[in-house]
Design a protein around this motif. Sequence first.
Motif, PDB file in Angstrom:
ATOM      1  N   PRO A 179      33.443  36.310  43.797  1.00 28.94           N
ATOM      2  CA  PRO A 179      34.211  35.053  43.859  1.00 28.94           C
ATOM      3  C   PRO A 179      35.654  35.210  43.396  1.00 28.94           C
ATOM      4  O   PRO A 179      36.489  34.361  43.707  1.00 28.94           O
ATOM      5  CB  PRO A 179      33.426  34.130  42.918  1.00 28.94           C
ATOM      6  N   ASN A 180      35.947  36.276  42.670  1.00 28.84           N
ATOM      7  CA  ASN A 180      37.291  36.467  42.144  1.00 28.84           C
ATOM      8  C   ASN A 180      38.145  37.281  43.122  1.00 28.84           C
ATOM      9  O   ASN A 180      37.651  38.236  43.727  1.00 28.84           O
ATOM     10  CB  ASN A 180      37.249  37.191  40.793  1.00 28.84           C
ATOM     11  N   PRO A 181      39.430  36.942  43.264  1.00 30.82           N
ATOM     12  CA  PRO A 181      40.320  37.730  44.128  1.00 30.82           C
ATOM     13  C   PRO A 181      40.481  39.156  43.595  1.00 30.82           C
ATOM     14  O   PRO A 181      40.710  39.366  42.407  1.00 30.82           O
ATOM     15  CB  PRO A 181      41.644  36.955  44.072  1.00 30.82           C
ATOM     16  N   ILE A 182      40.361  40.132  44.488  1.00 32.39           N
ATOM     17  CA  ILE A 182      40.481  41.543  44.129  1.00 32.39           C
ATOM     18  C   ILE A 182      41.329  42.241  45.188  1.00 32.39           C
ATOM     19  O   ILE A 182      41.181  41.978  46.384  1.00 32.39           O
ATOM     20  CB  ILE A 182      39.105  42.231  44.036  1.00 32.39           C
TER      21      ILE A 182
ATOM     22  N   ALA B  59      43.241  47.612  50.250  1.00 30.04           N
ATOM     23  CA  ALA B  59      41.952  46.911  50.272  1.00 30.04           C
ATOM     24  C   ALA B  59      42.123  45.550  49.605  1.00 30.04           C
ATOM     25  O   ALA B  59      42.742  45.451  48.537  1.00 30.04           O
ATOM     26  CB  ALA B  59      40.864  47.725  49.563  1.00 30.04           C
ATOM     27  N   VAL B  60      41.578  44.523  50.238  1.00 32.86           N
ATOM     28  CA  VAL B  60      41.593  43.168  49.679  1.00 32.86           C
ATOM     29  C   VAL B  60      40.273  42.505  50.045  1.00 32.86           C
ATOM     30  O   VAL B  60      39.691  42.801  51.088  1.00 32.86           O
ATOM     31  CB  VAL B  60      42.776  42.324  50.223  1.00 32.86           C
TER      32      VAL B  60
ATOM     33  N   CYS C 191      42.340  37.025  50.179  1.00 23.89           N
ATOM     34  CA  CYS C 191      42.929  36.509  51.429  1.00 23.89           C
ATOM     35  C   CYS C 191      42.981  34.994  51.421  1.00 23.89           C
ATOM     36  O   CYS C 191      43.896  34.396  51.997  1.00 23.89           O
ATOM     37  CB  CYS C 191      42.128  37.009  52.625  1.00 23.89           C
ATOM     38  N   LEU C 192      42.003  34.368  50.775  1.00 23.31           N
ATOM     39  CA  LEU C 192      41.929  32.908  50.786  1.00 23.31           C
ATOM     40  C   LEU C 192      43.108  32.278  50.058  1.00 23.31           C
ATOM     41  O   LEU C 192      43.649  31.270  50.516  1.00 23.31           O
ATOM     42  CB  LEU C 192      40.607  32.450  50.153  1.00 23.31           C
TER      43      LEU C 192
ATOM     44  N   PHE D 182      45.137  54.936  42.214  1.00 26.96           N
ATOM     45  CA  PHE D 182      45.237  53.617  42.822  1.00 26.96           C
ATOM     46  C   PHE D 182      45.244  52.564  41.718  1.00 26.96           C
ATOM     47  O   PHE D 182      44.772  52.801  40.601  1.00 26.96           O
ATOM     48  CB  PHE D 182      44.065  53.350  43.776  1.00 26.96           C
ATOM     49  N   VAL D 183      45.780  51.386  42.048  1.00 29.44           N
ATOM     50  CA  VAL D 183      45.800  50.260  41.118  1.00 29.44           C
ATOM     51  C   VAL D 183      44.844  49.195  41.640  1.00 29.44           C
ATOM     52  O   VAL D 183      45.000  48.707  42.774  1.00 29.44           O
ATOM     53  CB  VAL D 183      47.209  49.660  40.966  1.00 29.44           C
ATOM     54  N   VAL D 184      43.856  48.853  40.833  1.00 31.71           N
ATOM     55  CA  VAL D 184      42.895  47.801  41.177  1.00 31.71           C
ATOM     56  C   VAL D 184      43.253  46.554  40.371  1.00 31.71           C
ATOM     57  O   VAL D 184      43.362  46.617  39.143  1.00 31.71           O
ATOM     58  CB  VAL D 184      41.453  48.233  40.879  1.00 31.71           C
TER      59      VAL D 184
END
Length: 574
Positions: free
Chosen positions: A162-165, A176-177, A182-183, A253-255
């Motif tokens: 449910p959380n934006p990543i 990657a999203v 996107c919402l 990479f940065v997450v």
Amino acid sequence: MSDGASNGADINRIILESSCDALGIAVLVCSRDDTILFASRTMLQFFPVPSEILMPGTRLRDFLGAVYDTGVRPGTVPESSRRRTNREDWIAEHMALHWRERYESVERAGRTRWVSMRKRRLSSGIGILSISDVSDQKKRDEQLQTDLERVELTEQILDAQPNPICVKDRNLNYIAVNKAFCLIHDLQQDAILGRSAWDLVESELAERFEQSDRMVLETGKPYSQAEHIVRADGSDLWVLTRKYRVGMPGRHFVVTCMNDVTDIALLHQSSDEPPAEVGLQIRDYSIFAAAQNFYDPFRALNVQQLVEAGSMIETLPARGLRVLVATADRAMEDRLVARLRGSGLDACAVRDAGELRAFGHAVEDVGIKLDVLLLDLAFSERQQIVSAWRHCPVLPLSAQQDGAAVLAEVFRVCSERTPASPTLQPDWSLSFEGEGIAAPPPTPQVDVLVAEDNQINQFVFTQILEGLGVSHRIAANGREAVELWHELQPALVLMDVSMPIMNGFDATVAIRSAENTRGQKTPIIAVTAQALDIDLQQCKASGMDDHIMKPVSPDMIEAVLRKFMPAKAMRTAG
């Protein structure tokens, strides 16, 4: 003559052997009666058969039988499989394949080896079989398939969160999203992937995001920040953003994970209500830094709906329509009453059938005429009320209806009523004999004064305020705003802080100085691009009452109107 032919055949055989050895393939040629004409020595690298089996004149059936006996025949099934093929069936199957005009396949030969087999049968009846080792390619294909399945599974897991990543590479481009990310942008994944924050947010925010991303990449230390995001639909999103470095040296990479904490900011119920489950409270919203604001006022405005509502307003017989909302749903009551009042209508609410009947008798006794009753479909005794109500038209109300649709329906019903309602008083509160009524203050000549130098933002303010039925004037700079304030005495000022000639801070100081001699105070709301601490401190020091951030939305303006403008000071435009 025969010696020359024999020498030519030997030369051809040597050339074929050398070619097969150089290409790493095995070749077998058989005649139309299925006897071997030529078999390269490299065939032994694939099938450890006796060397005499490869001699010219050997039957193809005998060669296939020898291959079957080695146990590394093409079509070897895994050890875990229960399917087994007997010798004669396997030979018959492959004899039939050799008579096909064209046949290609990749088959297992042994436990770990894979071979590619290509068979051709020429018009003369001669058959040609070529075999090559494709084990490495097969392993790469299997690894690629495994990686693709792993990536697909990872994407499914991310999309289920449910959380934006989001994930960024070393160049800080999105690779990657998930769907939640996107919402909030209201964009598809393809429109985000490969781009950077500079393509999606304002330059100040992009620079701030890049600084924290670089710090995480270079140091490997996690980063966290409480942020306030405005989604593309205009709703608020309160998140705790965390950033991590993952990967191997040279391929970091940065997450970024945005933990949604919006739901913990629940309002406590009043003490007169029965106890209920109460959520946590966020007491200090200043800890949330201003982040992305993805609200697009042009896309959010329903122009056709505004046009239709405007045409209905023009046909109304009078201003200040009186609307009564009957619902037991507190959230619906607060939302609709605020929207109706924000659009220039006099509105109030009752919560049960007893209150509704008492209200009807009270307005009838004092001679006040209602224009519309909005009756919740879930209201108790609804059918009896609809049958007995005689004070005004009754419109059904559901929880799914938005404020704009309700307004349009109210305007439609009121515009169709004949004869027109008598002229309404600006205030319809009940009064009783013996009470002293204070003289109302002078009515402002305009409801809202907007100080904004950008023409696009001027258009946005005009569309929103006209849609809400609020009269307004536009000032292009701070000096003009001060002059129009003296002339029009507006009920509210929306003041852009950055303007030419005179900025919003200086204009506010000038207005506050003039108010000292008049004994009145006009609410002044700062309109800022970013809610930085230094800007907010300057807003407060200059005498501003509150602030909103660009881009503005109808919900923002409605909230300001509800807070700073009484319903009697708001008029329907037109």
